[in-house]
Design a protein around this motif. Structure first.
Motif, mmCIF file in Angstrom:
data_model
loop_
_atom_site.group_PDB
_atom_site.id
_atom_site.type_symbol
_atom_site.label_atom_id
_atom_site.label_comp_id
_atom_site.label_asym_id
_atom_site.label_seq_id
_atom_site.Cartn_x
_atom_site.Cartn_y
_atom_site.Cartn_z
ATOM 1 N N LEU A 123 -4.908 8.473 -8.452
ATOM 2 C CA LEU A 123 -5.507 7.495 -7.686
ATOM 3 C C LEU A 123 -6.428 6.346 -8.855
ATOM 4 N N ALA A 160 0.811 -1.176 -0.195
ATOM 5 C CA ALA A 160 -0.145 0.037 0.136
ATOM 6 C C ALA A 160 0.843 1.326 -0.100
ATOM 7 N N LEU A 195 -4.298 7.114 2.271
ATOM 8 C CA LEU A 195 -4.780 8.345 1.660
ATOM 9 C C LEU A 195 -5.552 9.212 2.632
ATOM 10 N N VAL A 205 -4.447 -4.564 0.607
ATOM 11 C CA VAL A 205 -3.613 -3.674 0.170
ATOM 12 C C VAL A 205 -4.409 -2.376 -0.201
ATOM 13 N N LEU A 206 -5.810 -2.768 -0.736
ATOM 14 C CA LEU A 206 -6.519 -1.529 -1.014
ATOM 15 C C LEU A 206 -7.460 -0.744 0.522
ATOM 16 N N TYR A 258 -5.520 -0.629 3.378
ATOM 17 C CA TYR A 258 -4.633 -0.057 3.847
ATOM 18 C C TYR A 258 -4.471 1.288 2.945
ATOM 19 N N LEU A 259 -4.348 1.136 1.668
ATOM 20 C CA LEU A 259 -4.290 2.301 0.909
ATOM 21 C C LEU A 259 -5.169 3.604 1.051
ATOM 22 N N LEU A 308 2.247 1.712 -3.246
ATOM 23 C CA LEU A 308 1.241 2.165 -4.273
ATOM 24 C C LEU A 308 0.865 3.740 -3.914
ATOM 25 N N LEU A 309 1.029 4.092 -2.671
ATOM 26 C CA LEU A 309 1.001 5.455 -2.480
ATOM 27 C C LEU A 309 1.911 6.224 -2.984
#
Length: 376
Positions: free
Chosen positions: A74, A44, A167, A159-160, A162-163, A47-48
């Protein structure tokens, strides 16, 4: 009963390094035990960083307003994340469907390959493919594959999640920074460290993405010319594994020729794929990547190999994927502190852990904090 004096930490260099070594071992053990929790968190964060880089790219290169650039970045990253999973899943299903349609000729083809290889080594009686396959526990391998597939789906969901929380917490990052570093000088230096870490990771991603796209374009053309089935699927697999050092090149250069051996009745297609892919990977790894990397990935090759082995052991495939970015981040952070700069020098490829934006190697800065903190 008299009070015992508090335990004092050793102040000598040897004692301090011993404490650091013990702390590193403890942190490594904790990462191994908490892999199920930390692995999706690391992805995550990865990805951030990608979203932040895409956002700044959109702001600098497109007329999209600044307040919409974050939403656009995003959407691009999330769609790319889901597209990667969908392409791999769909490609794998198509591969197994086509493989099931040619099962009747796979056995005789494998028998022929085993016979020809045995003749090269002077073996008169060679085992058949069915005999070799019979010695394998296919059911256990299928069970492992099913667990891995389930783990990918579950990990993607985490993961999504946590992301989304990362955010949401970005809005308070500035206030947290002010609270942690009330002094403006210390705060600016902390931001420099953060930007250097971010720049190193983004530089690595940029180089690997561009070179991976070049490799995939050449590999796809070569596979289409030869006539290999599922060329698009193998092209995407090559692009993904190119982010894994050492092992990625081996997979990209050897797996398609191995499947060409089974698909075709002759050997020249596999030989062309093997030679062509190895040539593509050689040119990319020894000519293109060194010119593009510059100072973005100033990591010793031995450190890259050790990081791959360590993070692969701790976090599995995700650790292999993140091994080089984590090494870049570690080197950038260690270079900022006088006591740990020697470790950053050992991690670097040329003895200079980082460079300024113009490419000049800066000397270590002596940090001087004013006696009173000045808050904004």
């Amino acid at each position: 009963m008299p009070m015992k004096p508090p335990i004092s930490l050793p102040t000598s260099t040897v004692g301090r390094n011993a404490v650091v070594a013990i702390a590193v071992v403890a942190v490594g053990a904790a990462m191994y035990w908490l892999a199920d929790i930390l692995t999706p968190l690391a992805m995550a964060i990865f990805l951030l960083i990608m979203i932040d880089g895409v956002k700044r790219f959109i702001e600098d290169r497109t007329p999209v307003p600044s307040h919409l650039a974050g939403a656009a970045a995003l959407i691009v990253v999330i769609l790319g994340f889901f597209a990667a999973i969908a392409i791999i899943a769909n490609g794998a299903l198509n591969f197994f469907d086509e493989a099931s349609g040619v099962t009747t000729r796979i056995g005789p083809r494998l028998d022929q390959i085993i016979h020809d290889v045995s003749q090269l080594f002077g073996v008169e009686t060679a085992p058949t493919a069915s005999e070799l396959i019979g010695q394998l526990d296919i059911r256990s391998y299928l069970a492992v594959f099913a667990r891995q597939a389930q783990g990918v789906v579950t990990g993607s969901i985490f993961v999504l999640i946590y992301l989304a929380f990362l955010l949401a917490s970005q809005s308070g990052f500035r206030r947290k920074l002010v609270g942690m570093f009330p002094d403006r000088t210390a705060r600016s230096e902390a931001m420099e460290v953060f930007q250097r870490v971010r720049g190193g990771v983004e530089g690595y991603l940029w180089v690997q993405t561009v070179t991976g796209a070049m490799i995939c374009a050449a590999a796809w053309a070569l596979m289409r010319v030869v006539g290999l089935q599922n060329a698009e699927f193998w092209t995407f697999v090559i692009f993904i594994v190119c982010f894994i050092p050492v092992i990625g090149g081996a997979v990209a250069g050897l797996v398609p020729p191995l499947f060409a051996l089974v698909q075709f009745e002759t050997y020249w297609q596999a030989a062309v794929l093997l030679g062509g892919l190895q040539a593509i990977l050689f040119v990319s790894g020894n000519v293109i990547q060194p010119r593009m990397q510059g100072d973005n990935q100033n990591i010793d090759p031995v450190v890259v190999l050790l990081a791959l082995a360590f993070w692969g052991k701790v976090w599995g495939v995700v650790g292999m994927f993140l091994s080089t970015p984590l090494a870049v981040m570690a080197m950038a952070i260690l270079a900022e502190f006088k006591g740990s700069r020697w470790m950053a020098i050992l991690l670097s490829g040329d003895g200079e852990p980082y460079a300024d934006e113009d490419g000049a190697r800066p000397a270590p800065r002596r940090r001087v904090n004013p006696p009173q903190a000045e808050a904004d």
